[in-house]
Design a protein around this motif. Structure first.
Motif, PDB file in Angstrom:
ATOM      1  N   GLN A   6      97.846 -26.626  28.399  1.00 26.55           N
ATOM      2  CA  GLN A   6      96.398 -26.808  28.404  1.00 26.55           C
ATOM      3  C   GLN A   6      95.728 -25.648  27.682  1.00 26.55           C
ATOM      4  N   TYR A  58      88.981 -13.878  27.308  1.00 31.26           N
ATOM      5  CA  TYR A  58      87.818 -13.107  26.905  1.00 31.26           C
ATOM      6  C   TYR A  58      88.216 -11.770  26.278  1.00 31.26           C
ATOM      7  N   THR A 112      89.260 -15.082  33.418  1.00 35.99           N
ATOM      8  CA  THR A 112      87.903 -15.424  33.818  1.00 35.99           C
ATOM      9  C   THR A 112      87.418 -14.528  34.951  1.00 35.99           C
ATOM     10  N   GLU A 113      88.333 -14.202  35.859  1.00 42.72           N
ATOM     11  CA  GLU A 113      87.948 -13.355  36.986  1.00 42.72           C
ATOM     12  C   GLU A 113      87.497 -11.983  36.482  1.00 42.72           C
ATOM     13  N   ILE A 167      84.084 -12.336  34.973  1.00 41.63           N
ATOM     14  CA  ILE A 167      82.996 -12.413  35.966  1.00 41.63           C
ATOM     15  C   ILE A 167      82.669 -11.015  36.493  1.00 41.63           C
ATOM     16  N   ARG A 202      80.777  -9.104  33.879  1.00 42.30           N
ATOM     17  CA  ARG A 202      79.415  -9.595  33.733  1.00 42.30           C
ATOM     18  C   ARG A 202      78.548  -9.100  34.880  1.00 42.30           C
ATOM     19  N   VAL A 248      97.895 -22.351  27.296  1.00 41.14           N
ATOM     20  CA  VAL A 248      98.692 -21.909  28.439  1.00 41.14           C
ATOM     21  C   VAL A 248      99.640 -23.024  28.850  1.00 41.14           C
ATOM     22  N   PRO A 293     101.503 -23.935  32.040  1.00 39.25           N
ATOM     23  CA  PRO A 293     101.606 -23.510  33.442  1.00 39.25           C
ATOM     24  C   PRO A 293     103.038 -23.523  33.990  1.00 39.25           C
ATOM     25  N   ASN A 294     103.887 -24.418  33.473  1.00 40.81           N
ATOM     26  CA  ASN A 294     105.242 -24.484  34.010  1.00 40.81           C
ATOM     27  C   ASN A 294     106.233 -23.652  33.211  1.00 40.81           C
ATOM     28  N   GLU A 311      78.109 -21.179  36.580  1.00 34.90           N
ATOM     29  CA  GLU A 311      78.725 -20.179  37.452  1.00 34.90           C
ATOM     30  C   GLU A 311      79.913 -20.784  38.200  1.00 34.90           C
ATOM     31  N   LEU A 369      82.818 -21.423  36.021  1.00 36.40           N
ATOM     32  CA  LEU A 369      83.547 -20.176  35.790  1.00 36.40           C
ATOM     33  C   LEU A 369      84.455 -19.858  36.973  1.00 36.40           C
ATOM     34  N   ARG A 370      83.892 -20.034  38.183  1.00 37.69           N
ATOM     35  CA  ARG A 370      84.688 -19.758  39.391  1.00 37.69           C
ATOM     36  C   ARG A 370      85.896 -20.691  39.445  1.00 37.69           C
ATOM     37  N   GLN A 390      87.354 -22.106  36.991  1.00 34.92           N
ATOM     38  CA  GLN A 390      88.304 -21.675  35.976  1.00 34.92           C
ATOM     39  C   GLN A 390      89.107 -20.474  36.476  1.00 34.92           C
ATOM     40  N   ALA A 391      88.401 -19.546  37.116  1.00 29.66           N
ATOM     41  CA  ALA A 391      89.075 -18.349  37.614  1.00 29.66           C
ATOM     42  C   ALA A 391      90.105 -18.715  38.671  1.00 29.66           C
ATOM     43  N   GLU A 409      93.058 -20.385  37.184  1.00 34.81           N
ATOM     44  CA  GLU A 409      93.942 -19.413  36.545  1.00 34.81           C
ATOM     45  C   GLU A 409      94.855 -18.761  37.577  1.00 34.81           C
ATOM     46  N   ASP A 410      94.301 -18.523  38.782  1.00 33.85           N
ATOM     47  CA  ASP A 410      95.139 -17.942  39.829  1.00 33.85           C
ATOM     48  C   ASP A 410      96.288 -18.873  40.177  1.00 33.85           C
ATOM     49  N   THR A 412      97.636 -21.191  38.177  1.00 31.93           N
ATOM     50  CA  THR A 412      98.546 -21.416  37.066  1.00 31.93           C
ATOM     51  C   THR A 412      99.816 -20.620  37.283  1.00 31.93           C
ATOM     52  N   GLY A 413     100.910 -21.262  37.117  1.00 32.95           N
ATOM     53  CA  GLY A 413     102.175 -20.561  37.335  1.00 32.95           C
ATOM     54  C   GLY A 413     102.642 -20.752  38.762  1.00 32.95           C
TER      55      GLY A 413
END
Lengths: 592, 190
Positions: free
Chosen positions: A73, A78, A145-146, A149, A152, A168, A170-171, B78, B81-82, B84-85, B88-89, B91-92
């Protein structure tokens, strides 16, 4: 009555009118030319000065497995940079001191991007030292993204964050060789990424407007064309099964001291490829962790001489064209024989002269006996059967897929007349072998293999992959006889004990291929070994083929037995295939 | 053409018939001037005010809506974004490697051939042997399918617990067969 006096003003009027009309006409012609005939060119030319706009990038589509698990995906990462000049301006503003002084802010930034405060300050100082008016210093790339945030929320005016798209998986390495990867410019380099590029690629949108002389946006001229994201490609692969196969073949190949190994699982009733595993493999998230020659799929691109697995195809040809049955007639064969045209053919193990039945010839995998059975029909007939079973035809259209090599019969010499009966002098890929056995398992109906289930557009429109080709290539009775013989190979053959799948009746056939040493000769003592089979015999559901590249612990095809047994067991379990409910028919006699 | 042609013909109107002259009489009192109806003025004025008020109200509402809209879309950005964040955690962690590795950490194995029990008549399909103690694959072994998204720290932790637990499980297995406390397990029948 016209007089001289009246004629003159009238003529003048006419002439004036004519002049006016012709000028008007010229204007009209020009107007039409400008407004209609060459309008597009001129508009385009003016846009060069007037038009301005920005591209709205679309997102590349995802790749998912048969159950919807995401395998690839696109996500946003950033890059953060700082404007040192703005920073010092904020910092030295005495009237309105910053809420967060730089000393504090730099520590906080550092904590978020995983550096130390000193490092961050050093980057900024270096940029300023380089150019006192510097307005750009890159702090970090590829942030999550974290992290974005958190940065920001620091609310620092001089900190700028740019987002960009990245791919990415994922697997990780699960189906890595099948999925492929992108280069740093986002262009597909291999695998499904390349094969399904048309479905996955987005269409970029545009935000455009016209600009006045001073760069002012002309009101009402703004146009937005939205980007269309790429479609989602659904594979026929089951990622859980794929993981198991990769894990298992990696362990087996290493245990057998092999250079590599593959497992392919095909659904009998549909021709769908459920697993296409290989080792060594690649994690597309981190290409540099593996050697460049493992980045691509070997499974679809590496052809090998199949060896004994194609004795079943010779058997099909002689059953249908020479009236041979599994038990009669028999041929006498010793383990080393000089055949009528002077060629000497050897069997893999020494044995006395037996009167082999066709079933016995397959069970003992006798090259001599197969040479004799095979030459009961003409080479053209056997060529036809090889072609029908898929030799020489690519399976799924994978990038750089090999079609295998099938020489025309005119190029068959005194030796290859015989060797083609036991799977030499032509080459196939592992999926092609699986495809050939799919036809036997499916009552003689060959279904084209498939790897792609569908492509779903961003708006939800589903484009199913074209229906696979179906063709009855041998009679159902022939397929049934072949199945019965292959089950006898599994039960009476040399690997019988090692390939048992408790509760299930399986078929199997081994194959051993010689490998070119790259100098016109053959590598000595090492082979490309394979084992193919399907289960359960009473209602065949899945074909499994396992290959090992040059196993050294056991060099023969027996090396693949353990991997085949594990693979078949896992497939039966994954798909909840009911154990066989009918007992096996009487054993077929090997000899007369 | 002569202008005479369009000139209107001169006509002599006929003398009106003389009517008998009415007799004039003095009016006793002038007719009372009708009072202007206040109602109409009020309605007209009220209508104008109502229209004005409605317009102001509407434009206020629209402005308010656009503020709400802006607020909601920023809220959505917002939340996106959360999401997505958080994704991402995950993922994997959602990969089969991670699952297998954690399962092995709990002492679970990938067993061999399955058996099936038909509830209607209790028939057993398959070998009915149950699983052994050995796993057919070792998710943390040399053949481990790689995934660079799983942080090395997490993988290391999982591996450590895996070996501990496996050893523990194996030693327990040798000494203690599973105890039956509530009688023989049986399927619930309907």
């Amino acid at each position: 009555m016209t007089t001289r006096a009246t004629r003159s003003p009238r003529r003048r009027t006419v002439v004036a009118l004519a002049v006016i009309l012709s000028i008007l006409g010229a204007f009209i012609v020009r107007l039409v030319d400008i407004q209609i005939v060459s309008a597009d060119d001129r508009v385009a030319e003016s846009m060069h000065y007037l038009g301005a706009g920005t591209e709205i990038p679309g997102q590349r589509g995802s790749i998912v497995d048969a159950n919807g698990t995401v395998l690839a995906q696109s996500v946003m990462v950033y890059d953060v940079n700082i404007d040192p000049k703005a920073m010092s301006a904020v910092e030295s503003n005495e009237k309105n001191p910053p809420k967060r002084p730089w000393a504090d802010a730099s520590e906080q930034i550092a904590a978020i991007i995983g550096k130390t405060g000193d490092e961050v300050r050093a980057i900024v100082d270096a940029a300023v030292a380089d150019n006192p008016d510097s307005r750009y210093a890159l702090l970090a790339q590829g942030l999550s993204t974290e992290q974005y945030i958190s940065l920001r929320d620091l609310d620092l005016a001089y900190l700028h964050v740019d987002s960009r798209e990245t791919r990415v998986y994922p697997n990780g390495a699960v189906a890595g060789n099948v999925i492929g990867f992108l280069n740093s410019d986002g262009e597909a380099q291999a695998g499904i990424e390349e094969m399904e590029g048309q479905c996955l690629s987005p269409t970029d949108g545009e935000r455009s407007y016209r600009r006045g002389k001073d760069g002012v946006v002309i009101p009402g001229s703004e146009r937005v064309v939205d980007a269309v994201d790429g479609g989602t490609v659904q594979l026929t692969i089951n990622s859980d099964l794929q993981w198991y196969m990769q894990q298992m073949i990696a362990e087996e190949a290493q245990a057998q001291g092999a250079q590599g190994g593959t497992v392919t699982v095909v659904e009998v009733k549909t021709g769908k490829i459920r697993a296409a595993a290989e080792w060594p493999t690649v994690d597309p998230n981190d290409l540099n962790a593996s050697a460049p020659d493992t980045w691509y799929s070997k499974l679809f691109t590496y052809p090998f001489e199949p060896g004994s697995t194609f004795k079943a195809i010779t058997a099909a040809a002689v059953i249908e064209n020479a009236g041979v049955t599994p038990t009669s007639p028999t041929v006498s064969a010793s383990s080393r024989e000089k055949l009528p045209n002077g060629q000497v053919i050897n069997d893999a193990f020494p044995h006395p002269t037996y009167n082999y039945t066709l079933a016995g010839a397959l069970i003992d995998s006798s090259n001599v006996a197969l040479s004799k059975f095979g030459t009961m029909v003409s080479p053209d007939v056997r060529y036809d059967y090889l072609q029908r079973f898929g030799v020489g035809t690519p399976t799924v259209g994978f990038p750089s897929e090999s079609a295998g090599v099938l020489h025309p019969t005119s190029e068959w010499d005194d030796r290859s007349i015989y060797t083609t009966t036991f799977g030499q002098h032509f080459s196939v890929t592992a999926p092609q072998v699986a495809g050939a056995y799919q036809a036997i398992a499916n009552g003689g109906e060959k279904i084209g293999l498939s790897l792609i289930e569908s492509c779903t557009d961003a708006d939800g429109t589903v484009h199913k992959a074209p229906e696979a080709e179906r063709e009855q290539i041998i009679k159902p009775e022939t397929a049934a006889e072949l199945t019965r013989m292959l089950e006898n190979v599994a039960v009476q053959g040399g690997n019988a004990e090692r390939i048992q799948v408790p509760g299930y009746r399986v078929t199997s056939k081994t194959g051993t291929a010689e490998i070119s040493d790259g100098h016109g000769g053959l590598k000595r003592g090492v082979y490309y070994t394979s084992m193919v089979g399907f289960a359960p015999v009473d209602d065949p559901q899945y074909v499994v083929i396992v290959t090992l590249d040059q196993p050294t612990r056991v060099t023969s095809s027996a090396a693949t037995a353990s991997a085949f047994q594990k693979a078949m067991t896992q497939v039966m379990k994954t798909y909840r295939v009911m154990p066989s409910s009918t007992p096996m028919d009487a054993l077929l006699p090997k000899f007369d | 053409m002569s202008l005479n042609a369009v000139r209107a013909p001169r006509t002599t109107p006929a003398a009106p018939a003389t009517a008998p002259r009415p007799r004039l009489e003095p009016v006793a009192s002038p007719a009372a001037r009708r009072k202007p109806k206040l109602m109409y003025a009020l309605v007209a004025l009220g209508g104008a005010v109502a229209i004005g008020a409605a317009q102001i109200g509407l434009s206020l509402a629209i402005t308010q809506d656009s503020f709400t809209l802006a607020g909601l879309s920023s809220q959505q950005r917002e939340l996106d974004l959360r999401t997505q964040a958080l994704q991402e955690d995950l993922t994997g962690l959602s990969s089969p490697q991670a699952l297998a590795s954690s399962a092995a950490g709990l002492g679970m194995i990938v067993a061999g051939s399955p058996s099936y029990l038909r509830l209607s008549d209790g028939a057993v399909f398959g070998a009915g042997t149950g699983s052994g103690w050995a796993s057919t694959v070792d998710p943390n072994g040399s053949g481990a399918v790689s995934n660079s998204l799983l942080s090395s720290q997490a993988a290391g932790g999982a591996e450590a617990t895996a070996t501990d637990d496996e050893a523990e499980a194996a030693s327990q297995a040798e000494q203690l067969p599973p105890a039956i406390t509530d009688g023989l397990p049986s399927p619930t029948t309907r």
